[in-house]
Scaffold this active site. Sequence first.
Site, PDB file in Angstrom:
ATOM      1  N   SER A 114       3.544  51.027 -40.903  1.00 41.69           N
ATOM      2  CA  SER A 114       4.537  51.506 -41.580  1.00 41.69           C
ATOM      3  C   SER A 114       4.739  53.048 -40.857  1.00 41.69           C
ATOM      4  CB  SER A 114       4.335  51.729 -43.123  1.00 41.69           C
ATOM      5  OG  SER A 114       5.148  52.803 -43.791  1.00 41.69           O
ATOM      6  N   TYR A 138      -1.542  55.145 -48.740  1.00 42.48           N
ATOM      7  CA  TYR A 138      -0.897  53.956 -48.034  1.00 42.48           C
ATOM      8  C   TYR A 138      -0.843  53.995 -46.720  1.00 42.48           C
ATOM      9  CZ  TYR A 138       2.679  50.374 -46.829  1.00 42.48           C
ATOM     10  OH  TYR A 138       3.571  49.331 -46.496  1.00 42.48           O
ATOM     11  N   LYS A 142      -2.793  51.843 -43.574  1.00 45.62           N
ATOM     12  CA  LYS A 142      -2.297  51.477 -42.468  1.00 45.62           C
ATOM     13  C   LYS A 142      -2.505  51.849 -41.172  1.00 45.62           C
ATOM     14  CE  LYS A 142       0.769  48.182 -44.472  1.00 45.62           C
ATOM     15  NZ  LYS A 142       0.600  46.941 -44.078  1.00 45.62           N
TER      16      LYS A 142
END
Length: 309
Positions: A114, A138, A142
């Site tokens: 992402s 998050y 990632k």
Amino acid sequence: MTIVVTGGAGFLGARLIAALLKDGAERILSLDRVACPVDDARVHSLVGSIDDADAVARALSGGAETVYHLAAVLSGQSEQDFDTGLHINVDATRLLLEACRRLDRAPRFVFTSSLAVFGGEMPQIVPPTMALMPQSSYGCGKAIGELLVSEYSRKGFVDGLTVRLPTICVRPGAPNSAASSFVSGIIREPVAGQASECPVPLDTRLWISSPGVAVDNLVRAGRIPAADLGLSRVMDMPGITTTPAEMLDSLERLAGPEARARVALTREQRIIDIVCSWPGAFDVTRARALGFGADTDFDAILQQFLADR
């Protein structure tokens, strides 16, 4: 040989599986918490979690030519539940890589990352060499996953490729826990006659892709020759830069002023802190040279969404 898709029951996973079938896949195994909705004799659903070593072992028991790792805890939930986010996005990714390592033949391992791996002060267009500085749990998970995939590739355990997907828009169905969920919500809900909210400033730069282009690029990622990838196994996927203001203008043009009027302008600091830390444009010269595609403009994305309803 089998293609394994984690998160195969999800919105993007199910679309990927359908595209892989159209591309000629002979056997696909979906590993997810629920059965894959794609009804085809070539699709086999294994209901389980990616943090379950037994489920992962069963998914790879017949070997795999390609593994698409899409399953993840999304940005909003990762921020609110730190332990679960890192457990699924990091520990389970390592578990899956270790299972691939034990196979007789290293599979192509496509990891969906992402633009949340970036943050802080950024240029107008992010170069391929931009340092990672995630500003969310998050994004941190990632970023760690990217390093793991690159290291397992360097060691020859997998033939890995990390693809950093833009924000996918317009997603059908219900809102999800992603901090970027509003990007689809300010289009999807008004078109359906429902109220929606835009929680970020209207001039926020967003890097987006339609579902169709994102899936086509994932298919491409699974079959591009390793020799064409070179040393770097991380690639920013093509997208387009837009803003909520431009999206709402498009909504008014194509769905009418009454649709636009259903969107309330609000401010939610939790969402602003996450989404406004993300880049709004990338240098994707390398990806385009390797055959990865992009949308033309947001009008085209919205027109496709309206046609598919």
